[in-house]
Design a protein around this motif. Sequence first.
Motif, mmCIF file in Angstrom:
data_model
loop_
_atom_site.group_PDB
_atom_site.id
_atom_site.type_symbol
_atom_site.label_atom_id
_atom_site.label_comp_id
_atom_site.label_asym_id
_atom_site.label_seq_id
_atom_site.Cartn_x
_atom_site.Cartn_y
_atom_site.Cartn_z
ATOM 1 N N MET A 1 0.854 -1.187 0.000
ATOM 2 C CA MET A 1 0.000 0.000 0.000
ATOM 3 C C MET A 1 0.892 1.239 0.000
ATOM 4 N N ALA A 2 0.675 2.106 -0.971
ATOM 5 C CA ALA A 2 1.497 3.310 -1.104
ATOM 6 C C ALA A 2 1.135 4.314 -0.018
ATOM 7 N N ARG A 3 2.167 4.995 0.451
ATOM 8 C CA ARG A 3 1.961 6.013 1.477
ATOM 9 C C ARG A 3 2.365 7.363 0.901
ATOM 10 N N ASP A 4 1.725 8.411 1.413
ATOM 11 C CA ASP A 4 2.072 9.747 0.913
ATOM 12 C C ASP A 4 3.435 10.162 1.458
ATOM 13 N N PRO A 5 4.134 11.030 0.709
ATOM 14 C CA PRO A 5 5.507 11.419 1.101
ATOM 15 C C PRO A 5 5.598 12.002 2.504
ATOM 16 N N GLU A 6 4.588 12.744 2.907
ATOM 17 C CA GLU A 6 4.649 13.358 4.232
ATOM 18 C C GLU A 6 4.648 12.295 5.332
ATOM 19 N N HIS A 7 3.825 11.243 5.159
ATOM 20 C CA HIS A 7 3.772 10.163 6.156
ATOM 21 C C HIS A 7 5.098 9.393 6.192
ATOM 22 N N VAL A 8 5.677 9.169 4.997
ATOM 23 C CA VAL A 8 6.960 8.466 4.936
ATOM 24 C C VAL A 8 8.062 9.295 5.583
ATOM 25 N N SER A 9 8.022 10.592 5.371
ATOM 26 C CA SER A 9 9.018 11.470 5.979
ATOM 27 C C SER A 9 8.919 11.448 7.503
ATOM 28 N N LYS A 10 7.692 11.439 8.026
ATOM 29 C CA LYS A 10 7.512 11.357 9.476
ATOM 30 C C LYS A 10 8.040 10.014 10.022
ATOM 31 N N LEU A 11 7.832 8.922 9.248
ATOM 32 C CA LEU A 11 8.347 7.613 9.660
ATOM 33 C C LEU A 11 9.876 7.620 9.717
ATOM 34 N N THR A 12 10.474 8.307 8.729
ATOM 35 C CA THR A 12 11.935 8.390 8.713
ATOM 36 C C THR A 12 12.455 9.136 9.930
ATOM 37 N N GLU A 13 11.843 10.264 10.220
ATOM 38 C CA GLU A 13 12.284 11.062 11.378
ATOM 39 C C GLU A 13 12.070 10.301 12.677
ATOM 40 N N SER A 14 10.918 9.613 12.794
ATOM 41 C CA SER A 14 10.660 8.839 14.031
ATOM 42 C C SER A 14 11.651 7.699 14.188
ATOM 43 N N THR A 15 12.086 7.111 13.061
ATOM 44 C CA THR A 15 13.073 6.025 13.126
ATOM 45 C C THR A 15 14.404 6.549 13.644
ATOM 46 N N PHE A 16 14.858 7.686 13.093
ATOM 47 C CA PHE A 16 16.105 8.278 13.579
ATOM 48 C C PHE A 16 16.008 8.632 15.065
ATOM 49 N N LYS A 17 14.891 9.206 15.458
ATOM 50 C CA LYS A 17 14.719 9.593 16.863
ATOM 51 C C LYS A 17 14.659 8.368 17.769
ATOM 52 N N ASN A 18 14.065 7.277 17.275
ATOM 53 C CA ASN A 18 13.997 6.045 18.071
ATOM 54 C C ASN A 18 15.400 5.504 18.354
ATOM 55 N N VAL A 19 16.258 5.525 17.336
ATOM 56 C CA VAL A 19 17.629 5.044 17.515
ATOM 57 C C VAL A 19 18.387 5.949 18.476
ATOM 58 N N MET A 20 18.243 7.262 18.285
ATOM 59 C CA MET A 20 19.039 8.203 19.090
ATOM 60 C C MET A 20 18.511 8.371 20.501
ATOM 61 N N GLU A 21 17.193 8.336 20.674
ATOM 62 C CA GLU A 21 16.608 8.655 21.980
ATOM 63 C C GLU A 21 16.252 7.426 22.804
ATOM 64 N N GLN A 22 16.161 6.248 22.169
ATOM 65 C CA GLN A 22 15.787 5.040 22.907
ATOM 66 C C GLN A 22 16.850 3.934 22.812
ATOM 67 N N PHE A 23 17.241 3.615 21.572
ATOM 68 C CA PHE A 23 18.181 2.488 21.409
ATOM 69 C C PHE A 23 19.547 2.799 22.022
ATOM 70 N N ASN A 24 20.129 3.920 21.644
ATOM 71 C CA ASN A 24 21.475 4.226 22.154
ATOM 72 C C ASN A 24 21.508 4.412 23.668
ATOM 73 N N PRO A 25 20.571 5.139 24.279
ATOM 74 C CA PRO A 25 20.551 5.175 25.755
ATOM 75 C C PRO A 25 20.326 3.800 26.381
ATOM 76 N N GLY A 26 19.460 3.001 25.746
ATOM 77 C CA GLY A 26 19.249 1.640 26.249
ATOM 78 C C GLY A 26 20.512 0.794 26.141
ATOM 79 N N LEU A 27 21.287 1.037 25.076
ATOM 80 C CA LEU A 27 22.538 0.310 24.902
ATOM 81 C C LEU A 27 23.557 0.689 25.963
ATOM 82 N N ARG A 28 23.588 1.979 26.299
ATOM 83 C CA ARG A 28 24.487 2.412 27.380
ATOM 84 C C ARG A 28 24.112 1.722 28.697
ATOM 85 N N ASN A 29 22.833 1.686 28.993
ATOM 86 C CA ASN A 29 22.373 1.026 30.213
ATOM 87 C C ASN A 29 22.694 -0.467 30.177
#
Length: 459
Positions: A1-29
């Motif tokens: 199912m095709a998604r509009d560019p704005e929704h895909v862009s938000k998914l990209t930003e949320s993915t980067f934020k998930n890695v930086m704000e959740q994964f990396n701090p979790g990795l430190r812990n």
Amino acid sequence: MARDPEHVSKLTESTFKNVMEQFNPGLRNLVNLGKSYEKSVTAMALAGKAYFDAVSKIGETAIVSPVSRELGVVLMEIAEAQKKVHNDLEDNFKRFHRDVIIELEKKTEMDVKYMNATFKRYQSEHKVKQESLDRSQTDLKKLRRKSQGKHSSKYDLRENEYLQTISSRQMDMQKFIADGCREALLEEKRRFCFLADKHCMFSGQISNFYENAKEILSVKIPTWQEKCSDITKVPDSVVNVDSGPPPAPPLKAQFSPLANMFNQEPTFPFNSSSDHSSDQGSIGDGSLSRSTSQSSGLNVSKKFRVRTIFPHTAGNNDTLLSFDEGDIITLLIQDEKDGWLYGELEKTQQRGWFPSSYCRTYTESVVSNSSNLGTPVHRLSTISLPETEEEEDETVLLPPPDYSDDAPSRPVILSMPSPVNTVSLVNGTPKAPFLAGGNPFAMVKLKPTVTNDRSAPLI
């Protein structure tokens, strides 16, 4: 199912934020917790090894006991196996520290900088492309407002050019957003895959550790349990009391003609039941009569003893007895075996076999007061056999006193006086007159037999 560019862009930003704000701090812990985990396991391994060291020492104490010797061996084997298991566990956690903890810590420090830079670059490029697209769309709107006049046809070409530019920039924007989203998702997956791969490797190491531990322990556990199954079992060597001396030496005792210098009665008159009965009432043999013993209220203990006339060295044979000239030996077995007698040296309480030709009879009865009536204790004098009065010189053979492997095999030739009135000797002891013709069964070879301890002579 095709998604509009704005929704895909938000998914990209949320993915980067998930890695930086959740994964990396979790990795430190996770790194901090892993270090704590490693320290706790190392401390447990050290405590376990200290514990099983103590178990091993208790096993060493049990080995000294004749009853618990096998259990001591079991305890020491258990301790050794458990210490090996703990050593393997320590080795596995050293690899865990090297392959997991250090790698996670290194990746986390590098990934924070990398993901921040990648996300900023994505945002900046997205902003440039979005601004370019917005500018083209604004220019197209202005052109269309101008084309609403009388000469609208001259703006058609320019409008088509703007439409093509906007379409191209929109496609470029969509491609950029799609590629950015795919890259962000792959970056996220790489990090989770790395974490899972490291712990799969660690799980494999732990699995091998448990397999090895199972192999070490499961093979020996049945044997350990078998030795611990019956607490009432006592080794036969502890329960059975020694019912006799060690077997006499296989070789016949070497005969010393020096014994002939003593013109004596049969040296050991205690070989048969008839001799015992004849000695019951003889004071000369160092005994008191039954009536004397009962009437006087005294207990008479009779010991058959001999006095050594030559020194004897056992050498490296621990079943033989060493002694000096003039020592007193108590006979524990009165029957002679191929020229050997078995007795206990009074001054050292050592027991062993010795040649009968190295001694002569020394009998003494000890009379003790058992009725506590003040009856004095009498010690009978030592019986001295008559010496020979007429002597003549002859050459005699003296066997070597040392029975070790290095002892010389040739006898020492001495010139000693020999008695005139001699008694025929067999293996150093007088031979009865009726045996003067020799033993008709002397050359018969007997088959070796095996007997149990109960057939051995009682001491």
